[in-house]
Design an enzyme around this catalytic site. Structure first.
Site, short mmCIF file in Angstrom:
data_model
loop_
_atom_site.label_atom_id
_atom_site.label_comp_id
_atom_site.label_asym_id
_atom_site.label_seq_id
_atom_site.Cartn_x
_atom_site.Cartn_y
_atom_site.Cartn_z
N CYS A 1 11.22 -2.92 -8.99
CA CYS A 1 12.46 -2.82 -7.96
C CYS A 1 13.62 -3.51 -8.34
CB CYS A 1 11.93 -3.10 -6.52
SG CYS A 1 11.08 -4.87 -6.25
N LYS B 1 2.62 2.99 -2.44
CA LYS B 1 2.45 3.64 -3.58
C LYS B 1 0.90 4.14 -3.57
CE LYS B 1 6.14 2.46 -6.54
NZ LYS B 1 6.86 1.55 -5.72
N GLY C 1 0.62 -1.20 0.02
CA GLY C 1 -0.16 -0.03 -0.05
C GLY C 1 0.80 1.27 -0.04
#
Length: 483
Positions: A232, A117, A115
């Site tokens: 990532c 972003k 959660g």
């Protein structure tokens, strides 16, 4: 730290010796610690951060810390006053402020758990915007719903669906945030498992999965809409090659974002592809590994998200009318007349009238696990107020008696222990607060109190900290901390 041999060989060849040596040294160092203040619950201009180490330059509410405290025992974190988030991920704010600033939008965060972003996006989107955040894995979706409720904004829907479900839903968005599953190279210094599981074959599987995810939701993005693509990881297969694929095969332009050279952000590493992309490398940037690109879908801009005022006539669903008048008369929510009430699996949801029709579509075609404000649970003839209500910025705290807790009492409460109440407190639901911020309900039944904190959210550790673990130590002049 032991890095996979194939990763070293590939990444050194990709980056060159100098950049590789910088990255290698960065991966061997301690990761920076950062938090992001919640502007709906905290005044960032006056908050004094314990062990603070400066601001995150691309995020107005981001703060670095000098060390990693034991966040678990800070009640304000559980109340949603701040969110623990890697600074690199906060770059999303820079993108949204550049391209989504002047009018309401409809946004989908497609792979949103836990959660970070989503909560960041909702905190900077214009008022009148609607955010859908989704997570296909059920357990992770429940964590996402928890963190979204702690944020406290009422114009959010959380779903537990697959990207293909969205593609078939008929819903259309101005912005799609696709922080897609990846090989996790950016997490190597934090996650030993990511290092052990990494392989070149895994990178290729991720590259294909990421393309399929974007393809599944491409029809959900309106012509002229924005795709914010991120991973990532460091390699170009999951990053530049996929961005180029979306641009060339699906039809989009890659957009620039203003940055500062002092931030140490690296551009494209794919030969022959000089589009603006943004790669965060440990050792060069003060954060974990991240890649982000912004693409605008080809086609005429035909915005879909204009906020429309709902009819004032009561559209409360059959089955929800029984307690609707009581909920309104209790005065639990500011502006209750602007909401429609829905009864879902024994819980009342209040959603703003202007997006009630959108919610109804989503509820039929997707698996909605949270929307708007969960006001309360039906228990017999009563409605027990819900944690979602208490955490919402629309909550009227004065509708209930309040009891302020000291730190040790607040931690005990968050462990779901019953905290003794003063004899003067009336029977019924009582708001428990810490430093003026609501953290949960207890029900006073006279001779004892029942702790109503959600069992799945409770602190499971039995460790008792010797000192307070507050990250936000005070506000300016010791006030204005909590909004």
């Amino acid at each position: 730290m032991t890095l996979p041999d194939d990763f070293i060989k590939y990444t050194r060849q990709l980056m060159g010796d100098r950049m590789w040596q910088t990255l290698e040294a960065g991966l061997a160092g301690e990761p920076p610690v950062s938090v992001r203040l919640n502007p709906f619950k905290c005044n960032p201009d006056v908050a004094d951060i314990a062990c603070g180490d400066g601001m995150v330059p691309w995020c107005a509410n981001g703060r670095y810390l000098k060390r990693r405290p034991n966040f678990t025992f800070d009640p304000l974190m559980h109340a949603g006053v701040y969110y623990v988030q890697d600074a690199s991920s906060m770059f999303l704010e820079r993108v949204l402020r550049r391209y989504v600033a002047d009018k309401p939008v409809r946004v989908l965060d497609l792979c949103a758990a836990p959660g970070g972003k989503s909560t960041l996006a909702r905190s900077v989107l214009p008022e009148g915007s609607l955010l859908f955040c989704n997570e296909p894995v059920h357990g992770r979706a429940m964590v996402l719903a928890e963190n979204v409720q702690k944020l406290g904004h009422e114009d959010v829907v959380v779903t537990n669906s697959y990207p293909a479900d969205y593609g078939k839903s008929g819903l259309v968005f101005d912005v799609v945030i696709a922080d897609v599953p990846c090989s996790g190279e950016g997490m190597f210094r934090k996650d030993e498992g990511a290092r052990e599981e990494w392989s070149l074959n895994g990178v290729e599987k991720c590259r294909r999965l990421q393309r399929s995810i974007v393809q599944d939701v491409w029809n959900c993005l309106r012509p002229g809409g924005l795709l914010i693509y991120s991973t990532c990881t460091f390699n170009v297969g999951e990053n530049e090659e996929n961005v180029r694929y979306v641009a060339d095969e699906l039809g989009a332009d890659v957009l620039p974002v203003d940055t500062d050279v002092s931030w140490g952000i690296t551009g494209s590493l794919l030969e022959g592809f000089d589009a603006p992309v943004y790669r965060f490398l440990p050792g060069l940037t003060r954060g974990e590994g991240l890649f982000m690109a912004v693409l605008r879908k080809h086609g005429e801009d035909c915005g879909v998200s204009e906020k429309k005022g709902g009819k004032k006539a009561d559209k409360t669903r059959a089955g929800a009318k029984k307690h609707a008048v009581t909920l309104k008369d209790n005065g639990w929510i500011d502006g209750f007349e602007d909401y429609n009430v829905r009864l879902c699996d024994g819980f009342y949801r209040a959603v703003h009238r202007w997006w009630s029709d959108i919610y109804d579509v989503a509820d039929k075609r997707l698996r909605v696990i949270h929307a708007g404000i969960t006001v309360g649970e039906v228990r017999g003839k009563d409605v027990v107020p819900a944690q979602s209500l208490l955490l919402s910025r629309a909550f009227r705290k004065e509708a209930f008696p309040c009891v302020e807790l000291e730190h040790t009492e607040a931690v005990a409460f968050l462990r779901r222990e019953a905290v003794p109440l003063p004899g003067s407190v009336p029977r019924g639901p009582v708001v428990m607060t810490y430093r003026g911020c609501p953290i949960g309900f207890q029900k006073n039944i006279g001779n004892r109190a029942n702790n109503l904190y959600p069992a799945e959210w409770k602190i499971k550790s039995t460790y008792v900290p010797a000192d307070d673990c507050d990250i936000i130590v005070r506000g300016k002049d010791d006030d204005c901390l909590v909004r």
